[in-house]
Design an enzyme around this catalytic site. Structure first.
Site, PDB file in Angstrom:
ATOM      1  N   ASP A  52      73.517  32.377 107.178  1.00 41.51           N
ATOM      2  CA  ASP A  52      72.339  32.147 106.361  1.00 41.51           C
ATOM      3  C   ASP A  52      72.621  30.935 105.681  1.00 41.51           C
ATOM      4  OD1 ASP A  52      70.183  32.510 104.965  1.00 41.51           O
ATOM      5  OD2 ASP A  52      70.883  34.491 104.229  1.00 41.51           O
ATOM      6  N   ASP A 102      61.489  35.568 105.558  1.00 37.50           N
ATOM      7  CA  ASP A 102      61.433  36.710 104.821  1.00 37.50           C
ATOM      8  C   ASP A 102      60.419  37.398 104.722  1.00 37.50           C
ATOM      9  OD1 ASP A 102      64.102  36.666 104.836  1.00 37.50           O
ATOM     10  OD2 ASP A 102      64.375  35.889 102.553  1.00 37.50           O
TER      11      ASP A 102
HETATM   12  C1  DGJ Z   1      68.333  35.545 102.900  1.00 38.95           C
HETATM   13  C2  DGJ Z   1      67.793  35.859 104.215  1.00 38.95           C
HETATM   14  O1  DGJ Z   1      66.561  35.274 104.865  1.00 38.95           O
HETATM   15  C3  DGJ Z   1      67.452  37.576 104.443  1.00 38.95           C
HETATM   16  O2  DGJ Z   1      67.105  37.767 105.373  1.00 38.95           O
HETATM   17  C4  DGJ Z   1      68.808  38.027 103.997  1.00 38.95           C
HETATM   18  O3  DGJ Z   1      69.714  37.719 104.774  1.00 38.95           O
HETATM   19  C5  DGJ Z   1      69.313  37.483 102.366  1.00 38.95           C
HETATM   20  N1  DGJ Z   1      69.215  36.100 102.454  1.00 38.95           N
HETATM   21  C6  DGJ Z   1      70.635  38.053 102.016  1.00 38.95           C
HETATM   22  O4  DGJ Z   1      71.134  37.497 101.051  1.00 38.95           O
END
Ligand code: DGJ
Length: 717
Positions: A467, A536
Site C-alpha cells: 500500500d 476503496d
Molecule cells: C488503504 C487501502 O486502500 C485499504 O484497502 C486498506 O489497506 C487501508 N489503506 C489500510 O490502512
C-alpha cells in the site's frame, strides 16, 4: 517484410505491427518528422507520402508547425509545447540536433530502432528509441540523452559543463488530420477512481498531469483520441499510455490549423534533471497504439499487450481472496483473524490477507507505521501461528505492508527523522498522520528491501498487499545535492528495484499494488505487480463505473473487486448479495466483510457464487472483454461479456439497478462469438445459434425488481 524497414534515399522509416503501420522521415534539416500512424502501409507507400507543409517561410510569425515532429525540441522557430527542452551550462537553451546514424536490431519477436542525433555544437547526444512486437499493435518509444563531454570537472558556465534538462518527454505522437478530435481519459478521486470522460478536444493545449510523486487517483497516465466518430465496435482510435509510477504529464496540442500532437513523459512542470559530463538520462517507455476496431478493439489490444509483455505471470489465474480490512480495520487479533480465515476457507476462498493493524503500535492510523514487528498484544508468538493456521486451512497467506511510509509517532521516525522527504525551513506536512520515507536515498531503499525480504522469507508469506497512502510534499532530500529534483526519479526507480529484488528472492511471492485504492496504477506498476486494489469504494453500483474506466486500458486480470457488507462503508447503500457478487465476479473476485455476522443463508449463497466464479474465471481473467452496455444510468442495463480466444465459450454479466415502469428488457446483443456455432447456456441448458445471439440477442432472464443481475455462461456445442 521486416517489422522495421528503411528507404535510404528519402530517409523514411516504416514500422509495421500486425494491424498498423507507423512511418517517419528524417527531413533535409535532419528533423525526424512524422508521416503516418494508422492502417498498414508498404514501404513504397510510406515513401510516397509527402511531408506536411512547413509554414515557417510563409509569414514571420508562423514559425515551424508545432506538431508533426517525432520529438519537438525547444529551438529555432518552434513555438509549440516542446517535448525536449534543455539549458546548456553556458545558458544557451536552443537545441540544434543533427542526424548521427541509427541502429536497427531485429529480434525473433520484433525489432528495435534507435535514431541518433547530436547537437550541432554542444556535447549532447539524443537517441529516439522505437520497439515493435510481432504479436501486438503497440509501439514502444523512449528517449535517451547523453552528455558526451568528457571533462567531469567542467563547471557551470562552460560549454562542457552540466546540462539542465527542463523537460524530456519519452516521445511525441502526431495524428493524421481529421475534421474534429475527441479525447477519452479518466478523472477520479479517492474512492471514485477511473471515471471515463469522453469529450471534444479544445483547441490549444490540454494537459493531463500528476504533480504528486505518484501516479494519482485523479487521472490516469493514458489518453485516447478519435475523430469523434468511433464507438465501441468501430472506428479509428489512437491511444498512448506511460510506464511510469511517479509524477507525469501528457500534453495534447490542437493547433489553429486543426493538427493534433500529443507528447508525454515523466515529471511535472518545473522539475529538472542535471546531466553531468558522461551521464545518460533515459526516459520511461511510452506505449502508443492505433486500432481500427473502436474503443472495444483498443481496450482488447491494450489488455493483450499488457498480458503478453508486462504482467509477471500473465497465464496464472488469480485466486479468490479474503481481505480483513473492512471487517476489522485496526482491531486485529490472532483469534479474530483465525475466525475470519475459518469462515473464508469454508466459503471456498483461496488466499487470506491480513490488512493494516498487525504491527508495532498501529492501533489506529496515528502511530506505528514503520515499525514492522508484529504487535505482541495480538500476536504474542509472532505471525507464524496465523500463517500456519491459514496454510492449514488450505489457503495462501497474504499480508498488508506500507513500506514507503512512517508515522511520526513510531520508533523508526524517532531513530531516523532525516529519512523522510523534507526540506529545511519548511514544516513537514502530514497526511493521514504520516510522512513519506525518502526512498530516493539508497540506505532507505536497502532498509526497506532488507526487512521485507526477511519478513517474507522467515514466515513463508505468499502474498503482499503493498500500500502507499499519501503523495509527496516538501520533496527534499535528493542523494545528489547538485541535482535536487533527482529525488522524483530516484524514488520511483528504487521502488521498482525493491519490488523487483523481492520478486527475484521469492519467485512464488505475488504482490498486489494499492495506493489508497487505485492511486498508483500504470504500465510500470503492472510490470511488477500481480493485481491491483482498484478502489476503496466497494459499493457494487459505483464499482461498475470504476471498473469500466479501469478496464479501458488495464486488463481485468489485474482488477481486484471485493464483496463487502451492507450498508456499504463508503456509500451507505444496501445492495443485495447476489448483485454485489455479480459486480465483483466481473473482476478478480475477493471478499471483505464481517463473515462472522453473515447469516447461514448468506454464507450458503456466497459459497455457491464463489463456486460459480471458479467455473467462469478463466474467461473473466483471460478472455477478451466486450463492453456490451457501459454503465450509463441506474435505470439502464449495464452488461459486459468475456470470450475465450477461440470463441468456444463466453460469459455474460448483466446488471439492472432500477427497473422503471416495469417494462421488459430487450434482448442483449452479444459480440465476438462464432456466427455459425451453437452455444449452450450452462445453467438452463437452452441452446442458441451464434448468429442469433449476435444479431438478435440473448434474453438475460433478469429476476424481477431492482438490483436485478444475471450471469450467463455459454459453451459452444
Ligand atoms: C488503504 C487501502 O486502500 C485499504 O484497502 C486498506 O489497506 C487501508 N489503506 C489500510 O490502512
Amino acid at each position: 517484410m521486416p517489422a522495421i524497414s528503411f528507404a535510404p534515399a528519402s530517409r523514411t522509416w516504416l514500422l509495421r505491427t500486425p494491424g498498423s503501420a507507423y512511418a517517419l522521415r528524417v527531413d533535409g534539416d535532419d528533423v525526424p518528422r512524422h508521416l503516418h500512424w494508422g492502417e498498414p502501409l508498404t514501404l513504397d507507400q510510406a515513401d510516397s507520402l509527402p511531408l506536411p507543409a512547413d509554414l515557417s517561410g510563409f509569414n514571420g510569425f508562423e514559425g515551424h508547425t508545432p506538431v508533426g515532429e517525432e520529438l519537438p525540441v525547444d529551438g529555432g522557430s518552434r513555438f509549440g509545447a516542446p517535448s525536449l527542452q534543455l539549458r546548456f551550462a553556458d545558458g544557451v537553451r536552443a537545441l540544434e540536433p543533427v542526424a548521427d546514424g541509427h541502429s536497427l536490431t531485429e529480434q525473433p519477436t520484433g525489432a528495435t530502432l534507435l535514431l541518433h542525433f547530436r547537437d550541432r555544437h554542444y556535447p549532447l547526444r539524443i537517441t529516439l528509441g522505437y520497439q515493435v512486437h510481432d504479436d501486438s499493435d503497440v509501439i514502444e518509444r523512449w528517449t535517451e540523452l547523453t552528455h558526451t563531454g568528457t571533462d567531469s570537472e567542467a563547471g557551470d558556465g562552460t560549454e562542457q559543463g552540466p546540462i539542465t534538462v527542463l523537460r524530456a518527454d519519452s516521445a511525441a505522437w502526431s495524428l493524421p488530420p481529421r475534421d474534429d478530435y475527441r479525447l477519452s481519459h479518466t478523472t477520479g478521486a479517492w474512492a471514485a477512481e477511473t471515471q471515463l470522460r469522453r469529450s471534444q478536444l479544445s483547441y490549444g493545449e490540454t494537459v493531463l498531469t500528476s504533480r504528486r510523486g505518484v501516479t494519482g487517483h485523479h487521472a490516469q497516465p493514458w489518453a485516447m483520441v478519435d475523430a469523434g466518430d468511433a464507438d465501441e465496435q468501430h472506428g479509428q482510435v489512437w491511444s498512448t499510455a506511460l510506464a511510469w509510477s511517479g509524477s507525469w504529464r501528457i500534453t495534447l496540442q490542437r493547433t489553429a490549423d486543426n493538427a493534433l500532437g500529443l507528447s508525454a513523459g515523466a515529471g511535472h512542470e518545473g522539475l529538472t534533471v542535471r546531466l553531468a559530463p558522461g551521464a545518460t538520462h533515459s526516459t520511461p517507455r511510452l506505449a502508443g497504439l492505433y486500432s481500427g476496431g473502436g474503443f472495444g478493439g483498443t481496450s482488447r489490444s491494450w489488455h493483450a499487450h499488457i498480458r503478453a509483455h508486462l504482467l509477471p505471470h500473465p497465464d496464472e489465474t488469480r485466486p479468490v481472496l479474503y481481505n480483513s480490512w473492512e471487517a476489522t480495520a485496526f482491531a486485529v487479533t490472532l483469534e479474530g483473524q483465525q475466525q475470519l480465515a475459518a469462515h473464508a476457507a469454508a466459503l471456498g476462498v483461496e488466499l487470506f490477507v491480513m490488512d493494516d493493524g498487525w504491527f508495532g503500535a498501529r492501533r489506529n492510523d496515528r502511530a506505528g507505521l514503520g515499525d514492522w514487528t508484529p504487535y505482541a498484544g495480538a500476536f504474542p508468538d509472532g505471525l507464524q501461528p496465523l500463517v500456519d493456521s491459514v496454510h492449514g486451512l488450505g489457503m495462501r497467506f497474504g499480508l498488508w505492508v506500507e513500506p514507503e511510509m512512517v508515522n511520526p509517532d513510531s520508533d523508526l521516525y524517532r531513530a531516523h527523522p532525516d529519512w523522510v522527504l523534507h526540506q529545511p525551513n519548511r514544516r513537514r506536512t502530514e497526511l493521514r498522520h504520516q510522512l513519506v520515507l525518502n526512498l530516493a536515498r539508497p540506505e532507505v531503499a536497502e532498509w526497506m528491501y532488507d526487512w521485507l525480504t526477511r519478513l517474507v522469507g522467515d514466515h513463508g508469506i505468499d502474498y503482499l498487499k503493498w500500500d502507499m497512502n499519501r503523495p509527496f510534499t516538501e520533496a527534499g532530500g535528493s542523494a545528489d545535492p547538485d541535482d535536487p529534483d533527482l529525488l522524483w526519479t530516484d524514488y520511483v526507480r528504487h521502488y521498482y528495484q525493491v519490488v523487483d529484488r523481492l520478486r527475484a528472492d521469492h519467485p512464488a511471492l505475488r504482490i498486489e499494488a494499492c495506493s489508497s485504492g487505485g492511486g498508483r496504477v500504470d504500465l510500470g506498476v503492472l510490470a511488477r505487480h500481480d493485481q491491483v486494489w482498484t478502489s476503496d469504494n466497494t459499493d457494487a453500483s459505483d464499482r461498475l463505473v470504476i471498473q469500466d474506466g479501469y478496464a479501458q486500458v488495464y486488463p481485468v486480470r489485474t482488477m481486484a473487486a471485493w464483496v463487502t457488507d451492507v450498508p456499504n462503508q463508503q456509500t451507505g447503500r444496501s445492495i443485495p448479495l447476489r448483485f454485489r457478487f455479480h459486480s465483483a465476479m466481473s473482476g478478480v473476485l475477493g471478499l471483505g466483510g464481517e463473515l462472522d455476522r453473515w447469516t447461514g443463508a448468506e454464507l450458503k449463497e456466497a459459497a455457491e457464487l464463489i463456486a460459480e466464479y471458479r467455473t467462469i474465471r478463466h474467461l473473466v481473467q483471460h478472455g477478451a472483454l466486450y463492453r456490451l452496455r457501459p454503465p450509463r444510468s441506474q435505470n439502464e442495463l449495464t452488461a459486459v461479456q468475456y470470450t475465450a480466444a477461440d470463441a468456444a465459450e463466453a460469459v455474460v454479466f448483466g446488471w439492472l439497478e432500477q427497473r422503471r415502469f416495469g417494462r421488459p428488457q430487450p434482448p442483449l446483443r452479444l459480440a465476438g462469438l462464432d456466427r455459425d456455432a451453437r452455444y449452450r447456456d450452462r445453467r438452463s441448458g437452452a441452446v442458441h445459434h451464434g448468429a442469433v445471439l449476435l444479431e438478435h440477442g440473448l434474453d438475460l432472464e433478469l429476476p424481477p425488481g431492482d438490483w436485478a443481475s444475471a450471469v450467463v455462461h455459454l459453451v459452444r456445442v
